[in-house]
Enzyme design. Sequence first.
Site, PDB file in Angstrom:
ATOM      1  N   ARG A 235      11.573  -5.359   4.324  1.00  0.00           N
ATOM      2  CA  ARG A 235      10.900  -4.073   4.351  1.00  0.00           C
ATOM      3  C   ARG A 235      11.677  -3.448   5.243  1.00  0.00           C
ATOM      4  O   ARG A 235      12.050  -3.611   6.306  1.00  0.00           O
ATOM      5  CB  ARG A 235       9.310  -4.055   4.381  1.00  0.00           C
ATOM      6  CG  ARG A 235       8.681  -2.798   4.637  1.00  0.00           C
ATOM      7  CD  ARG A 235       7.521  -2.474   4.637  1.00  0.00           C
ATOM      8  NE  ARG A 235       6.619  -3.080   5.812  1.00  0.00           N
ATOM      9  CZ  ARG A 235       5.481  -2.990   6.009  1.00  0.00           C
ATOM     10  NH1 ARG A 235       4.664  -2.649   5.097  1.00  0.00           N
ATOM     11  NH2 ARG A 235       4.892  -3.400   7.252  1.00  0.00           N
TER      12      ARG A 235
ATOM     13  N   ARG B 280      -0.511  -9.802  12.758  1.00  0.00           N
ATOM     14  CA  ARG B 280      -1.028  -8.802  12.233  1.00  0.00           C
ATOM     15  C   ARG B 280      -2.010  -9.303  11.011  1.00  0.00           C
ATOM     16  O   ARG B 280      -3.073  -8.808  10.624  1.00  0.00           O
ATOM     17  CB  ARG B 280      -0.101  -7.617  11.375  1.00  0.00           C
ATOM     18  CG  ARG B 280       0.471  -6.888  12.893  1.00  0.00           C
ATOM     19  CD  ARG B 280       1.830  -6.269  12.527  1.00  0.00           C
ATOM     20  NE  ARG B 280       1.692  -5.420  11.400  1.00  0.00           N
ATOM     21  CZ  ARG B 280       2.768  -5.193  10.475  1.00  0.00           C
ATOM     22  NH1 ARG B 280       3.769  -5.911  10.464  1.00  0.00           N
ATOM     23  NH2 ARG B 280       2.503  -4.407   9.492  1.00  0.00           N
TER      24      ARG B 280
ATOM     25  N   ARG C 105      10.920  -1.860  10.485  1.00  0.00           N
ATOM     26  CA  ARG C 105       9.836  -1.750  11.528  1.00  0.00           C
ATOM     27  C   ARG C 105       9.913  -2.849  12.424  1.00  0.00           C
ATOM     28  O   ARG C 105      10.260  -3.972  12.427  1.00  0.00           O
ATOM     29  CB  ARG C 105       8.554  -1.799  10.713  1.00  0.00           C
ATOM     30  CG  ARG C 105       8.384  -0.435   9.876  1.00  0.00           C
ATOM     31  CD  ARG C 105       6.966  -0.502   9.348  1.00  0.00           C
ATOM     32  NE  ARG C 105       5.770  -0.919  10.058  1.00  0.00           N
ATOM     33  CZ  ARG C 105       4.681  -1.137   9.420  1.00  0.00           C
ATOM     34  NH1 ARG C 105       4.368  -0.474   8.396  1.00  0.00           N
ATOM     35  NH2 ARG C 105       3.550  -1.682  10.153  1.00  0.00           N
TER      36      ARG C 105
ATOM     37  N   ARG D 284      -9.485   0.382   8.722  1.00  0.00           N
ATOM     38  CA  ARG D 284      -9.346  -1.068   9.079  1.00  0.00           C
ATOM     39  C   ARG D 284     -10.368  -2.025   9.797  1.00  0.00           C
ATOM     40  O   ARG D 284     -10.021  -3.141  10.159  1.00  0.00           O
ATOM     41  CB  ARG D 284      -8.181  -1.196  10.055  1.00  0.00           C
ATOM     42  CG  ARG D 284      -6.833  -1.100   9.231  1.00  0.00           C
ATOM     43  CD  ARG D 284      -5.565  -1.092  10.120  1.00  0.00           C
ATOM     44  NE  ARG D 284      -4.530  -1.922   9.744  1.00  0.00           N
ATOM     45  CZ  ARG D 284      -3.467  -1.322   9.283  1.00  0.00           C
ATOM     46  NH1 ARG D 284      -3.399   0.084   9.249  1.00  0.00           N
ATOM     47  NH2 ARG D 284      -2.187  -2.036   9.223  1.00  0.00           N
TER      48      ARG D 284
ATOM     49  N   LYS E  83       0.808  -1.116   0.053  1.00  0.00           N
ATOM     50  CA  LYS E  83       0.023  -0.123   0.062  1.00  0.00           C
ATOM     51  C   LYS E  83       0.982   1.374  -0.115  1.00  0.00           C
ATOM     52  O   LYS E  83       0.631   2.206  -0.585  1.00  0.00           O
ATOM     53  CB  LYS E  83      -1.001   0.016   1.148  1.00  0.00           C
ATOM     54  CG  LYS E  83      -2.093  -0.982   1.144  1.00  0.00           C
ATOM     55  CD  LYS E  83      -2.743  -1.035   2.515  1.00  0.00           C
ATOM     56  CE  LYS E  83      -2.263  -0.949   3.874  1.00  0.00           C
ATOM     57  NZ  LYS E  83      -1.759  -2.331   4.037  1.00  0.00           N
TER      58      LYS E  83
HETATM   59  P1  AMP Z   1       0.592   0.003   8.966  1.00  0.00           P
HETATM   60  O1  AMP Z   1       1.724   1.016   8.995  1.00  0.00           O
HETATM   61  O2  AMP Z   1      -0.450   0.642   8.359  1.00  0.00           O
HETATM   62  O3  AMP Z   1       0.824  -1.452   8.839  1.00  0.00           O
HETATM   63  O4  AMP Z   1       0.158   0.170  10.498  1.00  0.00           O
HETATM   64  C1  AMP Z   1       0.916  -0.129  11.519  1.00  0.00           C
HETATM   65  C2  AMP Z   1       0.064  -0.347  12.835  1.00  0.00           C
HETATM   66  O5  AMP Z   1      -0.477   0.914  13.123  1.00  0.00           O
HETATM   67  C3  AMP Z   1      -0.954  -1.269  12.770  1.00  0.00           C
HETATM   68  O6  AMP Z   1      -0.343  -2.838  13.179  1.00  0.00           O
HETATM   69  C4  AMP Z   1      -1.753  -0.785  14.155  1.00  0.00           C
HETATM   70  O7  AMP Z   1      -1.393  -1.198  15.277  1.00  0.00           O
HETATM   71  C5  AMP Z   1      -1.766   0.840  13.942  1.00  0.00           C
HETATM   72  N1  AMP Z   1      -2.650   1.319  12.883  1.00  0.00           N
HETATM   73  C6  AMP Z   1      -2.477   1.683  11.590  1.00  0.00           C
HETATM   74  N2  AMP Z   1      -3.565   2.280  11.186  1.00  0.00           N
HETATM   75  C7  AMP Z   1      -4.584   1.526  12.067  1.00  0.00           C
HETATM   76  C8  AMP Z   1      -6.100   1.825  11.976  1.00  0.00           C
HETATM   77  N3  AMP Z   1      -6.719   2.550  10.880  1.00  0.00           N
HETATM   78  N4  AMP Z   1      -6.814   1.383  13.202  1.00  0.00           N
HETATM   79  C9  AMP Z   1      -6.293   0.848  14.157  1.00  0.00           C
HETATM   80  N5  AMP Z   1      -4.852   0.683  14.305  1.00  0.00           N
HETATM   81  C10 AMP Z   1      -4.133   1.306  13.166  1.00  0.00           C
END
Ligand code: AMP
Length: 217
Positions: free
Chosen positions: A127, A171, A160, A88, A16
């Site tokens: 990554r 996840r 990360r 999400r 994404k």
């Molecule tokens: P990402 O970088 O999009 O993979 O997000 C990393 C982490 O941030 C996720 O595993 C969640 O813990 C938190 N996070 C990001 N976006 C959301 C969301 N829309 N709702 C809840 N937690 C989020």
Amino acid sequence: MTSLNLVLLGAPGAGKGTQAELLVRDLSLVHLSTGNLLREAVESGTGLGREAAAFMDQGQLVPDQVIIGLVREFMQEHRGCLLDGFPRTLPQAEALTELFQELELELNHVIEVRTDPELIVSRLQQRLVCTACGAPYNLKSKPPKAEGRCDLCQGSVERRQDDEPETIRKRLAVYQAQTAPLVDYYQEKGILLTVDGDLTPEGTYAQIQAALGVDSQ
Ligand code: AMP
């Protein structure tokens, strides 16, 4: 081009962030990655960051109210948004629908980047991400030009914390349970576009351009 509002939907590691970079470049959208926003808050040790870190480290989602409040603030200030990593959960999607109504704006398309879960674990282990601006890199296919330094902002490029195999699996399970139902939610609204995330970044992007009906350069 008139300003579009788009959502990028897909499992962790679907690409994404990479697709978002291309869309922002070509369509002049304002990019909101909730993950990047939360990581910045964690880095700077704000109250939000401290609250979010505990969930993120466990591979769990941050509570809906917290994230909905952040997106609401952002959407009130910007037009032509690319939402990446939000919504999400179903309550987040419903809150977003209400927010668009309230702001008298339209969510034009939800782009689902569909990937084979088998590929994701190995992908995420390669990554890297800039801790300052969130730009995505990959150890093999897209390393930064200078090791450990972001090409764009010179920030520190690192793995990360939540890209460890154990957390990745959590996840992915969270995605299946809480986020995958949004595919049906947006399908029913008639705004879902699905593309193949198992291709090269350019291949996936070509599908997105075709689905949106925008010219490739
Ligand atoms: P990402 O970088 O999009 O993979 O997000 C990393 C982490 O941030 C996720 O595993 C969640 O813990 C938190 N996070 C990001 N976006 C959301 C969301 N829309 N709702 C809840 N937690 C989020």
